[in-house]
Design an enzyme around this catalytic site. Sequence first.
Site, mmCIF file in Angstrom:
data_model
loop_
_atom_site.group_PDB
_atom_site.id
_atom_site.type_symbol
_atom_site.label_atom_id
_atom_site.label_comp_id
_atom_site.label_asym_id
_atom_site.label_seq_id
_atom_site.Cartn_x
_atom_site.Cartn_y
_atom_site.Cartn_z
ATOM 1 N N LYS A 52 -10.959 -8.435 -16.923
ATOM 2 C CA LYS A 52 -11.171 -7.115 -16.173
ATOM 3 C C LYS A 52 -11.858 -6.009 -17.191
ATOM 4 O O LYS A 52 -12.546 -5.261 -16.788
ATOM 5 C CB LYS A 52 -9.893 -6.541 -15.807
ATOM 6 C CG LYS A 52 -9.180 -7.437 -14.472
ATOM 7 C CD LYS A 52 -8.002 -7.598 -14.173
ATOM 8 C CE LYS A 52 -7.384 -8.386 -13.012
ATOM 9 N NZ LYS A 52 -6.077 -8.421 -12.710
ATOM 10 N N GLN A 96 -0.405 -5.934 -14.326
ATOM 11 C CA GLN A 96 -0.751 -7.221 -14.078
ATOM 12 C C GLN A 96 0.559 -8.071 -13.704
ATOM 13 O O GLN A 96 1.690 -7.788 -14.315
ATOM 14 C CB GLN A 96 -1.283 -7.847 -15.282
ATOM 15 C CG GLN A 96 -1.846 -9.395 -15.059
ATOM 16 C CD GLN A 96 -2.970 -9.594 -14.145
ATOM 17 O OE1 GLN A 96 -3.860 -8.530 -13.882
ATOM 18 N NE2 GLN A 96 -3.049 -10.861 -13.868
ATOM 19 N N ASP A 119 -5.537 -2.266 -7.103
ATOM 20 C CA ASP A 119 -5.172 -3.593 -6.575
ATOM 21 C C ASP A 119 -4.703 -3.818 -5.032
ATOM 22 O O ASP A 119 -4.579 -4.796 -4.528
ATOM 23 C CB ASP A 119 -3.751 -4.223 -7.206
ATOM 24 C CG ASP A 119 -3.984 -5.147 -8.392
ATOM 25 O OD1 ASP A 119 -5.054 -5.746 -8.234
ATOM 26 O OD2 ASP A 119 -3.496 -5.235 -9.435
#
Length: 292
Positions: A52, A96, A119
């Site tokens: 990312k 994450q 997200d």
Amino acid sequence: MKLLDGRHTSEEIRKELSEAVLQRKKEGKKIPHLAAILVGNDGGSLTYVGAKVKACDQIGFESTLIRYDDSVPEDILLAKVQSLNEDKSIDGFIVQLPLPAHIDELKITQAIDPKKDVDGFHPVNLGNMVLNLPGFLPATPAGIVELLKRNHIETEGKKCVIIGRSNIVGTPLSILLARNSNPGNCTVTLAHSKTENLKEICQQADILIAAIGRPGFVTADMVKEGAVVIDVGTTRVEDPSRARGWRLKGDVDFDEVSKKASHITPVPGGVGPMTIASLMINTLKAMELKGK
Ligand code: GUN
């Protein structure tokens, strides 16, 4: 059989995003800035977060990686989320997953400002998705939908079977593919560990999506001739022939299933790069929504 090449498709998206960044620079506007919180040293998570950050560099976004030890207390993490919510230089951020067992993932997810939740895991964004209202779509489901769209896969009226009902893939994907939009308008079956007659159900699928994290679970006898097969699995399996000792294996028995499928995603190089591209799309959108 046609390979649904996520690397190639995501490269197209990255080029579009790079151009958008260049244009913003020309206009003297702010460059998107993504932050990522990584807790612990899980190999998979390290790889994903690294990818990312690398994608941000390639596109020309700014990125900040914040790392904590496995033992970080929940309140420290919550305080960090709060400070990122308030930090005007950060346009979007992610935490994450998975997090260590002593941390409540839902509590962390719900603490993220929905306007920075690139997200798309916050209940507000999930609710907007269900109602087809503007918001951030979860990266993996959105990436799969974009992969289908850019490869001209017809979804309307098709029978779609998704194996796995996780909060971050199966459940939101079932909603995206069933809703009245294009891609969408599928008749979706969301299968899970309690599903009976799974093989027969999968055999009906025009589009079969596996997201359970069990390497090689989908075998050729479960797949209809000419089906579109999407493999979300990325499990590390031992591979002594590789210097690093492992390789990634998907949920689908690629060698056998690819003989029956009309289209299939490889692992790696299928869904993974599309997830990252979607996150980048959301980050640009987060900044644009602020009117910056
Ligand atoms: N873990 C597995 N997939 C994802 C993802 O898309 N986002 C985050 N934050 N964690 C993940």
